[in-house]
Design a protein around this motif. Structure first.
Motif, PDB file in Angstrom:
ATOM      1  N   LYS A   1      45.064  46.751  30.636  1.00 39.70           N
ATOM      2  CA  LYS A   1      44.936  46.417  32.057  1.00 39.70           C
ATOM      3  C   LYS A   1      43.616  45.704  32.340  1.00 39.70           C
ATOM      4  CE  LYS A   1      48.849  47.916  33.514  1.00 39.70           C
ATOM      5  NZ  LYS A   1      49.830  47.050  34.175  1.00 39.70           N
ATOM      6  N   GLY A   2      42.562  46.049  31.615  1.00 42.13           N
ATOM      7  CA  GLY A   2      41.283  45.361  31.790  1.00 42.13           C
ATOM      8  C   GLY A   2      41.374  43.897  31.401  1.00 42.13           C
ATOM      9  N   VAL A   3      42.009  43.614  30.281  1.00 42.00           N
ATOM     10  CA  VAL A   3      42.184  42.231  29.840  1.00 42.00           C
ATOM     11  C   VAL A   3      43.051  41.473  30.848  1.00 42.00           C
ATOM     12  CG1 VAL A   3      43.222  40.762  28.049  1.00 42.00           C
ATOM     13  CG2 VAL A   3      41.810  42.725  27.402  1.00 42.00           C
ATOM     14  N   SER A   4      44.097  42.102  31.328  1.00 37.58           N
ATOM     15  CA  SER A   4      44.965  41.462  32.326  1.00 37.58           C
ATOM     16  C   SER A   4      44.210  41.194  33.622  1.00 37.58           C
ATOM     17  CB  SER A   4      46.190  42.338  32.623  1.00 37.58           C
ATOM     18  OG  SER A   4      47.006  42.427  31.500  1.00 37.58           O
ATOM     19  N   LEU A   5      43.348  42.126  34.029  1.00 38.62           N
ATOM     20  CA  LEU A   5      42.569  41.955  35.251  1.00 38.62           C
ATOM     21  C   LEU A   5      41.618  40.764  35.127  1.00 38.62           C
ATOM     22  CD1 LEU A   5      41.669  42.832  38.062  1.00 38.62           C
ATOM     23  CD2 LEU A   5      40.108  44.455  36.949  1.00 38.62           C
ATOM     24  N   VAL A   6      40.933  40.656  34.005  1.00 38.13           N
ATOM     25  CA  VAL A   6      40.028  39.522  33.800  1.00 38.13           C
ATOM     26  C   VAL A   6      40.819  38.216  33.852  1.00 38.13           C
ATOM     27  CG1 VAL A   6      38.524  38.366  32.125  1.00 38.13           C
ATOM     28  CG2 VAL A   6      38.293  40.823  32.543  1.00 38.13           C
ATOM     29  N   ASN A   7      41.978  38.193  33.237  1.00 40.48           N
ATOM     30  CA  ASN A   7      42.834  37.008  33.265  1.00 40.48           C
ATOM     31  C   ASN A   7      43.222  36.660  34.706  1.00 40.48           C
ATOM     32  OD1 ASN A   7      44.470  34.961  31.895  1.00 40.48           O
ATOM     33  ND2 ASN A   7      46.196  36.144  32.681  1.00 40.48           N
ATOM     34  N   GLU A   8      43.606  37.656  35.491  1.00 41.93           N
ATOM     35  CA  GLU A   8      43.989  37.405  36.883  1.00 41.93           C
ATOM     36  C   GLU A   8      42.799  36.951  37.722  1.00 41.93           C
ATOM     37  OE1 GLU A   8      46.796  39.780  39.055  1.00 41.93           O
ATOM     38  OE2 GLU A   8      47.273  40.884  37.217  1.00 41.93           O
ATOM     39  N   ILE A   9      41.622  37.461  37.429  1.00 39.56           N
ATOM     40  CA  ILE A   9      40.425  37.028  38.161  1.00 39.56           C
ATOM     41  C   ILE A   9      40.174  35.542  37.901  1.00 39.56           C
ATOM     42  CG2 ILE A   9      37.905  37.216  38.259  1.00 39.56           C
ATOM     43  CD1 ILE A   9      38.332  40.292  37.811  1.00 39.56           C
ATOM     44  N   PHE A  10      40.243  35.118  36.646  1.00 38.86           N
ATOM     45  CA  PHE A  10      39.978  33.717  36.321  1.00 38.86           C
ATOM     46  C   PHE A  10      41.100  32.790  36.758  1.00 38.86           C
ATOM     47  CE2 PHE A  10      36.596  35.420  33.789  1.00 38.86           C
ATOM     48  CZ  PHE A  10      35.647  34.419  33.833  1.00 38.86           C
ATOM     49  N   HIS A  11      42.348  33.191  36.538  1.00 40.28           N
ATOM     50  CA  HIS A  11      43.468  32.292  36.818  1.00 40.28           C
ATOM     51  C   HIS A  11      44.075  32.475  38.198  1.00 40.28           C
ATOM     52  CE1 HIS A  11      43.439  30.569  32.855  1.00 40.28           C
ATOM     53  NE2 HIS A  11      43.310  31.788  32.357  1.00 40.28           N
ATOM     54  N   GLY A  12      43.734  33.546  38.869  1.00 33.39           N
ATOM     55  CA  GLY A  12      44.260  33.782  40.206  1.00 33.39           C
ATOM     56  C   GLY A  12      43.190  33.655  41.259  1.00 33.39           C
ATOM     57  N   PHE A  13      42.216  34.531  41.206  1.00 31.87           N
ATOM     58  CA  PHE A  13      41.171  34.568  42.228  1.00 31.87           C
ATOM     59  C   PHE A  13      40.249  33.351  42.165  1.00 31.87           C
ATOM     60  CE2 PHE A  13      36.900  35.842  43.618  1.00 31.87           C
ATOM     61  CZ  PHE A  13      37.188  36.174  44.935  1.00 31.87           C
ATOM     62  N   LEU A  14      39.650  33.090  41.011  1.00 28.63           N
ATOM     63  CA  LEU A  14      38.661  32.023  40.907  1.00 28.63           C
ATOM     64  C   LEU A  14      39.261  30.624  40.886  1.00 28.63           C
ATOM     65  CD1 LEU A  14      36.089  33.548  38.416  1.00 28.63           C
ATOM     66  CD2 LEU A  14      35.800  33.202  40.872  1.00 28.63           C
ATOM     67  N   SER A  15      40.467  30.462  40.392  1.00 27.02           N
ATOM     68  CA  SER A  15      41.037  29.117  40.317  1.00 27.02           C
ATOM     69  C   SER A  15      41.586  28.656  41.656  1.00 27.02           C
ATOM     70  CB  SER A  15      42.131  29.056  39.248  1.00 27.02           C
ATOM     71  OG  SER A  15      43.244  29.828  39.648  1.00 27.02           O
ATOM     72  N   GLY A  16      41.644  29.545  42.624  1.00 33.42           N
ATOM     73  CA  GLY A  16      42.113  29.178  43.959  1.00 33.42           C
ATOM     74  C   GLY A  16      40.979  28.639  44.797  1.00 33.42           C
ATOM     75  N   PRO A  17      40.636  29.343  45.867  1.00 37.54           N
ATOM     76  CA  PRO A  17      39.615  28.833  46.780  1.00 37.54           C
ATOM     77  C   PRO A  17      38.198  28.829  46.193  1.00 37.54           C
ATOM     78  CG  PRO A  17      40.305  31.033  47.432  1.00 37.54           C
ATOM     79  CD  PRO A  17      41.216  30.593  46.324  1.00 37.54           C
ATOM     80  N   TYR A  18      38.008  29.423  45.035  1.00 37.97           N
ATOM     81  CA  TYR A  18      36.670  29.481  44.428  1.00 37.97           C
ATOM     82  C   TYR A  18      36.571  28.613  43.186  1.00 37.97           C
ATOM     83  CZ  TYR A  18      36.324  33.179  47.774  1.00 37.97           C
ATOM     84  OH  TYR A  18      36.343  33.868  48.946  1.00 37.97           O
ATOM     85  N   TYR A  19      37.372  27.549  43.158  1.00 41.82           N
ATOM     86  CA  TYR A  19      37.348  26.668  41.995  1.00 41.82           C
ATOM     87  C   TYR A  19      35.985  26.011  41.813  1.00 41.82           C
ATOM     88  CZ  TYR A  19      38.701  23.401  38.430  1.00 41.82           C
ATOM     89  OH  TYR A  19      38.769  22.706  37.249  1.00 41.82           O
ATOM     90  N   GLU A  20      35.317  25.662  42.906  1.00 39.53           N
ATOM     91  CA  GLU A  20      33.980  25.063  42.797  1.00 39.53           C
ATOM     92  C   GLU A  20      33.009  26.020  42.110  1.00 39.53           C
ATOM     93  OE1 GLU A  20      32.413  23.450  46.410  1.00 39.53           O
ATOM     94  OE2 GLU A  20      34.339  22.522  46.902  1.00 39.53           O
ATOM     95  N   TYR A  21      33.172  27.310  42.343  1.00 35.63           N
ATOM     96  CA  TYR A  21      32.343  28.318  41.666  1.00 35.63           C
ATOM     97  C   TYR A  21      32.606  28.263  40.159  1.00 35.63           C
ATOM     98  CZ  TYR A  21      30.483  32.837  40.265  1.00 35.63           C
ATOM     99  OH  TYR A  21      29.782  33.838  39.632  1.00 35.63           O
ATOM    100  N   MET A  22      33.883  28.110  39.790  1.00 30.15           N
ATOM    101  CA  MET A  22      34.234  27.998  38.363  1.00 30.15           C
ATOM    102  C   MET A  22      33.572  26.769  37.745  1.00 30.15           C
ATOM    103  SD  MET A  22      36.504  30.299  37.147  1.00 30.15           S
ATOM    104  CE  MET A  22      37.629  29.509  36.032  1.00 30.15           C
ATOM    105  N   VAL A  23      33.554  25.667  38.480  1.00 27.96           N
ATOM    106  CA  VAL A  23      32.944  24.440  37.970  1.00 27.96           C
ATOM    107  C   VAL A  23      31.450  24.653  37.765  1.00 27.96           C
ATOM    108  CG1 VAL A  23      32.397  22.035  38.550  1.00 27.96           C
ATOM    109  CG2 VAL A  23      34.700  22.931  38.969  1.00 27.96           C
ATOM    110  N   ARG A  24      30.784  25.240  38.755  1.00 29.02           N
ATOM    111  CA  ARG A  24      29.330  25.455  38.664  1.00 29.02           C
ATOM    112  C   ARG A  24      28.957  26.510  37.627  1.00 29.02           C
ATOM    113  NH1 ARG A  24      29.725  26.226  44.125  1.00 29.02           N
ATOM    114  NH2 ARG A  24      29.054  28.373  43.864  1.00 29.02           N
ATOM    115  N   SER A  25      29.687  27.604  37.598  1.00 35.81           N
ATOM    116  CA  SER A  25      29.281  28.754  36.786  1.00 35.81           C
ATOM    117  C   SER A  25      29.846  28.763  35.374  1.00 35.81           C
ATOM    118  CB  SER A  25      29.692  30.053  37.484  1.00 35.81           C
ATOM    119  OG  SER A  25      29.092  30.122  38.744  1.00 35.81           O
ATOM    120  N   PHE A  26      30.998  28.136  35.172  1.00 34.20           N
ATOM    121  CA  PHE A  26      31.650  28.214  33.878  1.00 34.20           C
ATOM    122  C   PHE A  26      31.952  26.838  33.285  1.00 34.20           C
ATOM    123  CE2 PHE A  26      32.820  32.143  36.122  1.00 34.20           C
ATOM    124  CZ  PHE A  26      32.277  33.051  35.250  1.00 34.20           C
TER     125      PHE A  26
END
Length: 99
Positions: free
Chosen positions: A69-94
């Protein structure tokens, strides 16, 4: 991520939703087995999955459940939460490509 900022609050809500009965069982984190704890220290967001120990023969199964579940949660954070309205954060931080 500043404490109590819109992103901080949205992240905490997103993580809480992972334990919601509204999610299908295969995507949900069972709050009877695992505690989800979010923290923001010096602008660094983190999430912890704390296994609720029951002891006995099921403990090994619980550790495997929490790890999966931890691995799945990290995956959902990156591909669900961050890739949506926080994509600019992904560009800057990752260093995600700006496409």
């Amino acid at each position: 991520v500043p404490y109590r900022s819109a992103m901080d609050r949205a992240f905490r809500a997103f993580v809480r939703e992972r334990a919601s009965a509204a999610l299908p069982e295969h995507r949900r984190i069972d709050p009877r087995r695992v505690d989800l704890v979010c923290a923001n220290r010096d602008g660094n967001l983190s999430v912890t999955l704390a296994l609720k120990r029951r002891g006995g023969a099921r403990e090994r199964e619980d550790w495997a459940y929490a790890a999966r579940k931890g691995v799945s949660l990290v995956n959902e954070i990156f591909h669900g939460f961050l890739s949506g309205p926080y994509y600019e954060y992904m560009v800057r931080s990752f260093n995600q490509p700006e496409e």
